[in-house]
Design a protein around this motif. Structure first.
Motif, PDB file in Angstrom:
ATOM      1  N   ALA A   1       0.832  -1.213   0.000  1.00  0.00           N
ATOM      2  CA  ALA A   1       0.000   0.000   0.000  1.00  0.00           C
ATOM      3  C   ALA A   1       0.859   1.253   0.000  1.00  0.00           C
ATOM      4  CB  ALA A   1      -0.921  -0.016   1.232  1.00  0.00           C
ATOM      5  N   LEU A   2       1.932   1.268   0.796  1.00  0.00           N
ATOM      6  CA  LEU A   2       2.819   2.436   0.845  1.00  0.00           C
ATOM      7  C   LEU A   2       3.471   2.663  -0.520  1.00  0.00           C
ATOM      8  CD1 LEU A   2       4.276   4.677   2.380  1.00  0.00           C
ATOM      9  CD2 LEU A   2       6.009   3.000   3.035  1.00  0.00           C
ATOM     10  N   ARG A   3       3.963   1.594  -1.135  1.00  0.00           N
ATOM     11  CA  ARG A   3       4.608   1.745  -2.447  1.00  0.00           C
ATOM     12  C   ARG A   3       3.635   2.293  -3.479  1.00  0.00           C
ATOM     13  NH1 ARG A   3       6.716  -3.228  -0.701  1.00  0.00           N
ATOM     14  NH2 ARG A   3       5.263  -4.405  -2.025  1.00  0.00           N
TER      15      ARG A   3
ATOM     16  N   VAL B   1      -3.101  10.146   5.745  1.00  0.00           N
ATOM     17  CA  VAL B   1      -3.726   8.971   5.136  1.00  0.00           C
ATOM     18  C   VAL B   1      -3.368   7.765   6.001  1.00  0.00           C
ATOM     19  CG1 VAL B   1      -3.881   7.489   3.103  1.00  0.00           C
ATOM     20  CG2 VAL B   1      -3.543   9.960   2.823  1.00  0.00           C
ATOM     21  N   VAL B   2      -4.402   7.050   6.487  1.00  0.00           N
ATOM     22  CA  VAL B   2      -4.165   5.864   7.306  1.00  0.00           C
ATOM     23  C   VAL B   2      -4.827   4.671   6.635  1.00  0.00           C
ATOM     24  CG1 VAL B   2      -6.190   6.368   8.751  1.00  0.00           C
ATOM     25  CG2 VAL B   2      -4.448   4.808   9.587  1.00  0.00           C
ATOM     26  N   GLY B   3      -4.092   3.564   6.486  1.00  0.00           N
ATOM     27  CA  GLY B   3      -4.704   2.409   5.828  1.00  0.00           C
ATOM     28  C   GLY B   3      -3.711   1.305   5.531  1.00  0.00           C
ATOM     29  N   ARG B   4      -4.170   0.356   4.702  1.00  0.00           N
ATOM     30  CA  ARG B   4      -3.381  -0.801   4.295  1.00  0.00           C
ATOM     31  C   ARG B   4      -4.063  -1.415   3.076  1.00  0.00           C
ATOM     32  NH1 ARG B   4      -3.466  -6.237   6.983  1.00  0.00           N
ATOM     33  NH2 ARG B   4      -3.623  -6.793   4.775  1.00  0.00           N
ATOM     34  N   GLY B   5      -3.414  -2.419   2.482  1.00  0.00           N
ATOM     35  CA  GLY B   5      -3.994  -3.120   1.354  1.00  0.00           C
ATOM     36  C   GLY B   5      -5.042  -4.120   1.801  1.00  0.00           C
ATOM     37  N   GLY B   6      -5.565  -4.888   0.837  1.00  0.00           N
ATOM     38  CA  GLY B   6      -6.654  -5.809   1.115  1.00  0.00           C
ATOM     39  C   GLY B   6      -6.224  -7.014   1.932  1.00  0.00           C
ATOM     40  N   GLY B   7      -7.218  -7.739   2.418  1.00  0.00           N
ATOM     41  CA  GLY B   7      -6.967  -8.941   3.207  1.00  0.00           C
ATOM     42  C   GLY B   7      -8.269  -9.494   3.731  1.00  0.00           C
TER      43      GLY B   7
ATOM     44  N   LEU C   1      -7.893  -7.214   8.513  1.00  0.00           N
ATOM     45  CA  LEU C   1      -8.267  -5.794   8.579  1.00  0.00           C
ATOM     46  C   LEU C   1      -8.808  -5.395   9.948  1.00  0.00           C
ATOM     47  CD1 LEU C   1     -10.173  -5.453   5.161  1.00  0.00           C
ATOM     48  CD2 LEU C   1      -7.728  -5.221   5.594  1.00  0.00           C
ATOM     49  N   TRP C   2      -8.861  -6.341  10.897  1.00  0.00           N
ATOM     50  CA  TRP C   2      -9.587  -6.085  12.135  1.00  0.00           C
ATOM     51  C   TRP C   2      -8.997  -4.954  12.963  1.00  0.00           C
ATOM     52  CZ3 TRP C   2     -14.285  -7.106  13.219  1.00  0.00           C
ATOM     53  CH2 TRP C   2     -14.757  -6.910  14.497  1.00  0.00           C
TER      54      TRP C   2
ATOM     55  N   ALA D   1      -7.994   4.553   4.123  1.00  0.00           N
ATOM     56  CA  ALA D   1      -7.811   3.798   2.874  1.00  0.00           C
ATOM     57  C   ALA D   1      -7.494   2.362   3.257  1.00  0.00           C
ATOM     58  CB  ALA D   1      -6.686   4.413   2.052  1.00  0.00           C
ATOM     59  N   VAL D   2      -8.540   1.615   3.592  1.00  0.00           N
ATOM     60  CA  VAL D   2      -8.359   0.270   4.146  1.00  0.00           C
ATOM     61  C   VAL D   2      -8.922  -0.765   3.185  1.00  0.00           C
ATOM     62  CG1 VAL D   2      -8.825  -1.248   6.096  1.00  0.00           C
ATOM     63  CG2 VAL D   2      -8.560   1.215   6.473  1.00  0.00           C
ATOM     64  N   GLY D   3      -8.062  -1.689   2.749  1.00  0.00           N
ATOM     65  CA  GLY D   3      -8.518  -2.826   1.957  1.00  0.00           C
ATOM     66  C   GLY D   3      -9.013  -2.434   0.591  1.00  0.00           C
ATOM     67  N   HIS D   4     -10.117  -3.074   0.192  1.00  0.00           N
ATOM     68  CA  HIS D   4     -10.735  -2.810  -1.092  1.00  0.00           C
ATOM     69  C   HIS D   4     -12.047  -2.050  -0.886  1.00  0.00           C
ATOM     70  CE1 HIS D   4      -8.250  -6.504  -1.861  1.00  0.00           C
ATOM     71  NE2 HIS D   4      -7.784  -5.674  -2.781  1.00  0.00           N
TER      72      HIS D   4
END
Length: 441
Positions: free
Chosen positions: A163-165, A213-219, A224-225, A246-249
């Motif tokens: 996600a960062l990249r 911006v706070v988040g991560r990619g999908g899972g 994501l919990w 910006a969390v997941g999809h």
């Protein structure tokens, strides 16, 4: 029939025993298993996962000592269910025990699957959502607009995550002037929620960012919990700096999304929002908006200055006139006719100079306002387009082309006229100063 094709009984001492073919024995075992167990629910860890092109899914459930094969047919699954099944997660599988005759293996034919603890997690999610919603933490009126001209962006995520990249790549491409500050935090697993909350607090203490911006990619939901934890939600609400989640999809909605000022579907989308916000800021800069209004304001200011100067001059002249009249009376009393005439000439000359100075000042101010009017008008690129000029963009309007050296014959371009845009293709390129007819390859 040849000897090789016949089934020969094996003589057993003490009596006769039934001789099975492989298919007969396999079928009997299959019937015995199905009659004995029927529909069962088995829990274990997913391993050896494989999604076939037919839509069927194959995997094994294992524990510390054993494993069993599972088949989930396409008519029993959906895309969401297929995405739920991942290597290493714990599942409960409801299905019937059967035997795959061609390989002589027993397996579970799945009728329903569910991640272990998913129902409990969903109940926990709904309960916390109701609690925080009652406190007004998700209220629309609490949320803030993003800055119009963000040049400093803070990102709270894992420094090792994709996600960062993705976000850095989008920002470097579309808004290279933006500075990026990373608040590294674990985004899944034990302690991830506290990490995220602390990173948000550090970013606010740092203060040198316009938006976070706070988040991560999908899972999976379990992955994501951390973004459903109360600590993260309250850290977002406490933030003095606007927060984009910006969390997941797009289908993944967390409590962090509900608390954030803006929700982005994915981390990449968050970067696009910030880059677009900066571009819109340039397009609506106050120096380029409504130039006619700025001219009218300037004229009004000029009228105000002129009125002040007239009143000031009137007072100055009135004072001088009164003084002259006093001097005149004194001179008449002493009959100094020549001195009186000279004094009157000096006063008249001073009045003319003052009047001329006033007129000159007004003329200079008017000329300055007119110059600024022309300058502001020249900033409006639509004026230039109205005169017959055009802007040339790269394909799909991604980049303004300022030089012809970056264009090659066959390139697709977009030409912006005053009233429309047109797609075009470069057929030839003749550099400035080169004789016509000589193309540049």
């Amino acid at each position: 029939m040849s000897q090789r094709g016949r089934v020969l009984p094996l003589t057993v001492p003490g009596g006769q025993s039934r001789v099975y073919t492989v298919s007969q024995l396999t079928n009997d075992i299959k019937n015995a298993l199905e009659d004995r167990f029927g529909v069962v629910i088995v829990q274990g860890e997913v391993t050896s996962l494989r999604h076939a092109s037919s839509g069927h899914s194959y995997f094994c459930l294992k524990d510390a000592q054993s494993q069993i094969s599972v088949v989930l047919y396409a008519d029993r699954t959906t895309t969401a269910i297929r995405n739920t099944i991942q290597e290493g997660i714990a599942l409960q599988v409801e299905g019937d025990i059967t035997v795959f005759a061609k390989r002589g293996e027993y397996q579970i034919r799945a009728l329903r699957i569910e991640p272990v603890g998913y129902g409990a997690l969903q109940a926990q999610f709904e309960a916390l959502k109701r609690k925080l919603e009652a406190e007004g933490l998700f209220a629309p009126e609490r949320k803030r607009d993003l800055p119009r001209y963000p040049t400093r962006i803070g990102i709270v995520t894992s420094e090792d995550g994709a996600a960062l990249r993705d976000m850095v790549r989008i920002l470097r491409t579309r808004a290279p002037y933006v500075s990026i500050t990373l608040g590294d935090a674990r985004v899944q697993g034990e302690g991830a929620a506290q990490d995220i909350a602390q990173a948000l607090a550090r970013m606010n203490a740092f203060g040198e960012v316009d938006v976070i911006v706070v988040g991560r990619g999908g899972g999976s939901p379990q992955d994501l919990w951390a973004f459903n934890e109360e600590a993260v939600v309250r850290a977002i609400v406490r933030s003095r700096i606007p927060v984009v989640s910006a969390v997941g999809h797009e289908v993944d909605v967390t409590l962090a999304d509900l608390a954030a000022d803006v929700r982005a579907a994915t981390p990449t989308h968050a970067a696009q929002i910030e880059a677009a916000s900066r571009l819109r800021g340039f397009e609506t800069h106050h120096a380029l908006r409504r130039p006619q209004r700025r001219i009218e304001d300037g004229r009004q200011e000029l009228d105000r200055i002129e009125d002040r100067l007239s009143r000031a001059l009137g007072g100055w002249v009135g004072t001088r006139r009164q003084k002259t009249e006093l001097l005149t009376a004194g001179l008449l009393a002493h009959a100094p006719s020549r001195s009186f005439e000279r004094a009157r000439d000096r006063i008249e000359a001073a009045r003319r100079r003052a009047a001329q100075s006033l007129l000159s000042l007004i003329a200079r101010r008017r000329e300055r306002i007119e110059t600024e009017e022309r300058l502001l008008d020249s900033f409006d690129h639509h004026r230039v387009l109205e005169r017959g000029y055009a802007l040339v963009w790269s394909e799909e309007g991604a980049r303004l082309l300022k030089r012809g050296t970056g264009v090659r014959p066959g390139d697709s371009i977009e030409v912006q006229f005053f009233d429309a845009r047109a797609g075009a293709k470069v057929t030839k390129l003749v550099p400035e100063g080169q004789e016509p007819g000589k193309e540049t390859s």
